[in-house]
Design a protein around this motif. Structure first.
Motif, PDB file in Angstrom:
ATOM      1  N   VAL A   1      -3.891   7.747   9.974  1.00  0.00           N
ATOM      2  CA  VAL A   1      -5.303   7.992   9.650  1.00  0.00           C
ATOM      3  C   VAL A   1      -5.423   9.179   8.691  1.00  0.00           C
ATOM      4  O   VAL A   1      -6.191   9.135   7.715  1.00  0.00           O
ATOM      5  CB  VAL A   1      -6.113   8.251  10.935  1.00  0.00           C
ATOM      6  N   LEU A   2      -4.653  10.233   8.929  1.00  0.00           N
ATOM      7  CA  LEU A   2      -4.692  11.405   8.057  1.00  0.00           C
ATOM      8  C   LEU A   2      -4.202  11.056   6.652  1.00  0.00           C
ATOM      9  O   LEU A   2      -4.802  11.461   5.651  1.00  0.00           O
ATOM     10  CB  LEU A   2      -3.841  12.527   8.645  1.00  0.00           C
ATOM     11  N   VAL A   3      -3.115  10.305   6.571  1.00  0.00           N
ATOM     12  CA  VAL A   3      -2.588   9.892   5.262  1.00  0.00           C
ATOM     13  C   VAL A   3      -3.602   9.014   4.539  1.00  0.00           C
ATOM     14  O   VAL A   3      -3.832   9.179   3.326  1.00  0.00           O
ATOM     15  CB  VAL A   3      -1.249   9.142   5.437  1.00  0.00           C
ATOM     16  N   ALA A   4      -4.228   8.092   5.264  1.00  0.00           N
ATOM     17  CA  ALA A   4      -5.221   7.209   4.658  1.00  0.00           C
ATOM     18  C   ALA A   4      -6.407   8.001   4.122  1.00  0.00           C
ATOM     19  O   ALA A   4      -6.915   7.727   3.022  1.00  0.00           O
ATOM     20  CB  ALA A   4      -5.698   6.182   5.678  1.00  0.00           C
ATOM     21  N   ALA A   5      -6.861   9.003   4.881  1.00  0.00           N
ATOM     22  CA  ALA A   5      -7.996   9.820   4.441  1.00  0.00           C
ATOM     23  C   ALA A   5      -7.642  10.594   3.174  1.00  0.00           C
ATOM     24  O   ALA A   5      -8.444  10.684   2.231  1.00  0.00           O
ATOM     25  CB  ALA A   5      -8.417  10.778   5.558  1.00  0.00           C
ATOM     26  N   PHE A   6      -6.436  11.157   3.142  1.00  0.00           N
ATOM     27  CA  PHE A   6      -5.995  11.909   1.963  1.00  0.00           C
ATOM     28  C   PHE A   6      -5.888  10.999   0.747  1.00  0.00           C
ATOM     29  O   PHE A   6      -6.372  11.322  -0.345  1.00  0.00           O
ATOM     30  CB  PHE A   6      -4.641  12.569   2.253  1.00  0.00           C
ATOM     31  N   LEU A   7      -5.270   9.832   0.932  1.00  0.00           N
ATOM     32  CA  LEU A   7      -5.104   8.886  -0.177  1.00  0.00           C
ATOM     33  C   LEU A   7      -6.446   8.360  -0.660  1.00  0.00           C
ATOM     34  O   LEU A   7      -6.680   8.236  -1.874  1.00  0.00           O
ATOM     35  CB  LEU A   7      -4.211   7.727   0.283  1.00  0.00           C
ATOM     36  N   ALA A   8      -7.364   8.081   0.261  1.00  0.00           N
ATOM     37  CA  ALA A   8      -8.692   7.589  -0.121  1.00  0.00           C
ATOM     38  C   ALA A   8      -9.436   8.633  -0.939  1.00  0.00           C
ATOM     39  O   ALA A   8     -10.106   8.307  -1.931  1.00  0.00           O
ATOM     40  CB  ALA A   8      -9.492   7.225   1.123  1.00  0.00           C
ATOM     41  N   ASN A   9      -9.320   9.903  -0.554  1.00  0.00           N
ATOM     42  CA  ASN A   9     -10.009  10.961  -1.285  1.00  0.00           C
ATOM     43  C   ASN A   9      -9.450  11.116  -2.696  1.00  0.00           C
ATOM     44  O   ASN A   9     -10.203  11.307  -3.659  1.00  0.00           O
ATOM     45  CB  ASN A   9      -9.889  12.283  -0.532  1.00  0.00           C
ATOM     46  N   GLU A  10      -8.126  11.028  -2.832  1.00  0.00           N
ATOM     47  CA  GLU A  10      -7.512  11.161  -4.151  1.00  0.00           C
ATOM     48  C   GLU A  10      -7.905  10.001  -5.067  1.00  0.00           C
ATOM     49  O   GLU A  10      -8.228  10.208  -6.232  1.00  0.00           O
ATOM     50  CB  GLU A  10      -5.988  11.227  -4.015  1.00  0.00           C
TER      51      GLU A  10
ATOM     52  N   LEU B   1      -5.603  -1.106   9.533  1.00  0.00           N
ATOM     53  CA  LEU B   1      -4.531  -1.888  10.137  1.00  0.00           C
ATOM     54  C   LEU B   1      -3.420  -1.011  10.703  1.00  0.00           C
ATOM     55  O   LEU B   1      -2.810  -1.359  11.717  1.00  0.00           O
ATOM     56  CB  LEU B   1      -3.945  -2.850   9.099  1.00  0.00           C
ATOM     57  N   GLY B   2      -3.144   0.094  10.039  1.00  0.00           N
ATOM     58  CA  GLY B   2      -2.077   0.968  10.507  1.00  0.00           C
ATOM     59  C   GLY B   2      -2.532   1.957  11.553  1.00  0.00           C
ATOM     60  O   GLY B   2      -2.079   1.930  12.707  1.00  0.00           O
ATOM     61  N   GLY B   3      -3.457   2.831  11.181  1.00  0.00           N
ATOM     62  CA  GLY B   3      -3.890   3.885  12.086  1.00  0.00           C
ATOM     63  C   GLY B   3      -4.621   3.391  13.318  1.00  0.00           C
ATOM     64  O   GLY B   3      -4.245   3.694  14.454  1.00  0.00           O
ATOM     65  N   ALA B   4      -5.667   2.613  13.100  1.00  0.00           N
ATOM     66  CA  ALA B   4      -6.496   2.163  14.225  1.00  0.00           C
ATOM     67  C   ALA B   4      -5.703   1.271  15.187  1.00  0.00           C
ATOM     68  O   ALA B   4      -5.786   1.433  16.413  1.00  0.00           O
ATOM     69  CB  ALA B   4      -7.719   1.417  13.698  1.00  0.00           C
ATOM     70  N   ALA B   5      -4.912   0.339  14.650  1.00  0.00           N
ATOM     71  CA  ALA B   5      -4.136  -0.554  15.507  1.00  0.00           C
ATOM     72  C   ALA B   5      -3.093   0.215  16.307  1.00  0.00           C
ATOM     73  O   ALA B   5      -2.832  -0.094  17.476  1.00  0.00           O
ATOM     74  CB  ALA B   5      -3.458  -1.632  14.658  1.00  0.00           C
TER      75      ALA B   5
ATOM     76  N   THR C   1       4.440  -0.076  17.181  1.00  0.00           N
ATOM     77  CA  THR C   1       3.600   0.655  16.239  1.00  0.00           C
ATOM     78  C   THR C   1       4.305   0.830  14.903  1.00  0.00           C
ATOM     79  O   THR C   1       3.708   0.679  13.838  1.00  0.00           O
ATOM     80  CB  THR C   1       3.239   2.040  16.817  1.00  0.00           C
ATOM     81  N   GLU C   2       5.604   1.144  14.960  1.00  0.00           N
ATOM     82  CA  GLU C   2       6.373   1.296  13.726  1.00  0.00           C
ATOM     83  C   GLU C   2       6.500  -0.038  12.988  1.00  0.00           C
ATOM     84  O   GLU C   2       6.528  -0.068  11.755  1.00  0.00           O
ATOM     85  CB  GLU C   2       7.753   1.865  14.045  1.00  0.00           C
ATOM     86  N   ALA C   3       6.578  -1.136  13.723  1.00  0.00           N
ATOM     87  CA  ALA C   3       6.617  -2.453  13.080  1.00  0.00           C
ATOM     88  C   ALA C   3       5.312  -2.723  12.334  1.00  0.00           C
ATOM     89  O   ALA C   3       5.317  -3.209  11.194  1.00  0.00           O
ATOM     90  CB  ALA C   3       6.872  -3.539  14.129  1.00  0.00           C
ATOM     91  N   ILE C   4       4.192  -2.396  12.988  1.00  0.00           N
ATOM     92  CA  ILE C   4       2.888  -2.536  12.328  1.00  0.00           C
ATOM     93  C   ILE C   4       2.846  -1.666  11.074  1.00  0.00           C
ATOM     94  O   ILE C   4       2.377  -2.103  10.009  1.00  0.00           O
ATOM     95  CB  ILE C   4       1.751  -2.149  13.292  1.00  0.00           C
ATOM     96  N   HIS C   5       3.347  -0.446  11.203  1.00  0.00           N
ATOM     97  CA  HIS C   5       3.386   0.489  10.072  1.00  0.00           C
ATOM     98  C   HIS C   5       4.156  -0.120   8.900  1.00  0.00           C
ATOM     99  O   HIS C   5       3.701  -0.095   7.752  1.00  0.00           O
ATOM    100  CB  HIS C   5       4.049   1.796  10.540  1.00  0.00           C
TER     101      HIS C   5
ATOM    102  N   ASP D   1       0.838  -2.998   1.406  1.00  0.00           N
ATOM    103  CA  ASP D   1       0.370  -1.983   0.462  1.00  0.00           C
ATOM    104  C   ASP D   1       1.139  -2.051  -0.850  1.00  0.00           C
ATOM    105  O   ASP D   1       0.549  -1.975  -1.939  1.00  0.00           O
ATOM    106  CB  ASP D   1       0.525  -0.586   1.071  1.00  0.00           C
ATOM    107  N   GLN D   2       2.460  -2.179  -0.754  1.00  0.00           N
ATOM    108  CA  GLN D   2       3.257  -2.227  -1.972  1.00  0.00           C
ATOM    109  C   GLN D   2       2.964  -3.486  -2.774  1.00  0.00           C
ATOM    110  O   GLN D   2       2.977  -3.468  -4.013  1.00  0.00           O
ATOM    111  CB  GLN D   2       4.739  -2.119  -1.623  1.00  0.00           C
ATOM    112  N   GLY D   3       2.656  -4.568  -2.078  1.00  0.00           N
ATOM    113  CA  GLY D   3       2.245  -5.776  -2.783  1.00  0.00           C
ATOM    114  C   GLY D   3       0.938  -5.565  -3.539  1.00  0.00           C
ATOM    115  O   GLY D   3       0.793  -6.004  -4.686  1.00  0.00           O
ATOM    116  N   LEU D   4      -0.006  -4.857  -2.922  1.00  0.00           N
ATOM    117  CA  LEU D   4      -1.283  -4.574  -3.588  1.00  0.00           C
ATOM    118  C   LEU D   4      -1.093  -3.617  -4.765  1.00  0.00           C
ATOM    119  O   LEU D   4      -1.761  -3.754  -5.798  1.00  0.00           O
ATOM    120  CB  LEU D   4      -2.274  -3.979  -2.580  1.00  0.00           C
ATOM    121  N   LEU D   5      -0.198  -2.636  -4.621  1.00  0.00           N
ATOM    122  CA  LEU D   5       0.068  -1.725  -5.732  1.00  0.00           C
ATOM    123  C   LEU D   5       0.687  -2.464  -6.912  1.00  0.00           C
ATOM    124  O   LEU D   5       0.360  -2.192  -8.076  1.00  0.00           O
ATOM    125  CB  LEU D   5       0.991  -0.589  -5.280  1.00  0.00           C
TER     126      LEU D   5
END
Length: 308
Positions: free
Chosen positions: A194-203, A81-85, A29-33, A40-44
């Protein structure tokens, strides 16, 4: 950010190798993370590059919003990809628990990953501290208009917490005989993402839909206008972020009746210069001047009444 991207890729490779040798669900799971963080950093970086393009006919105010769009894509990646997987992997391990082989490999990799993620987190936190002053950390993240800062802080913070959860799961499974702990750690890491993704999506949603500048920026603009005797009233101060480093300001001003047309134009030029001096991110100022409570359309449309 390039260094952080390379570091995350190396960490992901180490975690995948550890999973191959140990079979730990939490370390997978940490490898997927880490792989998701690398993407993500590539997209940023892509967002930063595209946001830096100059204005053109199709985008007269520039491309600054690209940074917000790609940050939103990052949030979706973390969620899908991170949370659900991670949750799926944890449920699979709970359904069929298996012993962890050579757990010391996981512990070594987790320790090295903590050092790397901790260093990245400290660098991002220092960047935020330079602009947040005495504002509490969570509030400053919510007020930040630069996703390249708060995205990295959230991702690195989640990575550190995830590593602690993985450490707990691996240790409990390998040394306490709790076979379910490894899968439970994977599920906990997934829910965290999932929580981090929801917070980031809202911001980023708020920024994409046209978020105003910070209250302190608006207060400085009002202070400049209120200190000028030629300004009789300030009915409206509107601001919007066109990108992390671009703020558009729109003003409606009541100016003193006694001013001549030349004095009005001089006042507008001077006020625009003083407003832009309050914050380097203010790139455009549009003014709608009025006199005696009545709008003067010809003057409002003159080039001297706006900064480009």
């Amino acid at each position: 950010m390039l260094a952080a991207l390379a570091g995350n890729l190396a960490i992901a490779a180490a975690k995948l190798a550890a999973y191959v040798f140990t079979g730990s669900s939490a370390i997978l799971t940490e490898a997927i993370h880490s792989l998701v963080d690398t993407g993500d950093q590539g997209l940023l970086l892509l967002g930063m590059r595209r946001a830096g393009r100059p204005p053109d006919a199709g985008h007269p105010f520039g491309h600054g919003m690209e940074a917000y769009f790609w940050s939103f894509v990052v949030a979706l990646m973390i969620f899908a990809l991170g949370g659900a997987a991670s949750v799926w992997q944890g449920l699979h391990k709970l359904a069929a628990p298996a012993p962890i082989e050579r757990p010391w490999i996981n512990l070594v990799v987790i320790g090295l990953a903590m050092l790397a993620e901790g260093s990245s987190f400290v660098v991002a936190l220092r960047a935020l501290n330079r602009i947040r002053a005495d504002t509490p950390l969570l509030r400053s993240i919510r007020r930040s208009k630069d996703p390249n800062i708060f995205s990295v802080i959230l991702e690195d913070g989640a990575a550190l917490v995830g590593l602690v959860l993985a450490l707990a799961g691996v240790s409990a499974s390998a040394f306490l005989g709790l076979g379910w702990a490894d899968g439970a750690a994977s599920i906990a890491i997934g829910l965290l993402l999932v929580l981090v993704a929801a917070f980031l999506a809202n911001e980023t949603r708020s920024l994409l839909t046209g978020e105003a500048a910070a209250p302190r920026v608006v207060a400085r603009i009002r202070a400049v206008l209120e200190s000028d005797r030629r300004v009789a009233a300030i009915p409206e101060v509107l601001t919007v972020h066109l990108g992390p480093q671009e703020i558009l300001v729109g003003l409606t001003l009541h100016l003193q009746d006694r001013l001549s047309r030349q004095e009005l134009e001089t006042a507008l030029d001077e006020l625009i210069g003083r407003i832009r001096a309050t914050d380097p991110r203010i790139t455009r100022v549009f003014m709608r001047p009025t006199a005696g409570g009545e709008t003067d359309p010809p003057l409002a449309r003159r080039p001297q009444a706006m900064a480009k």
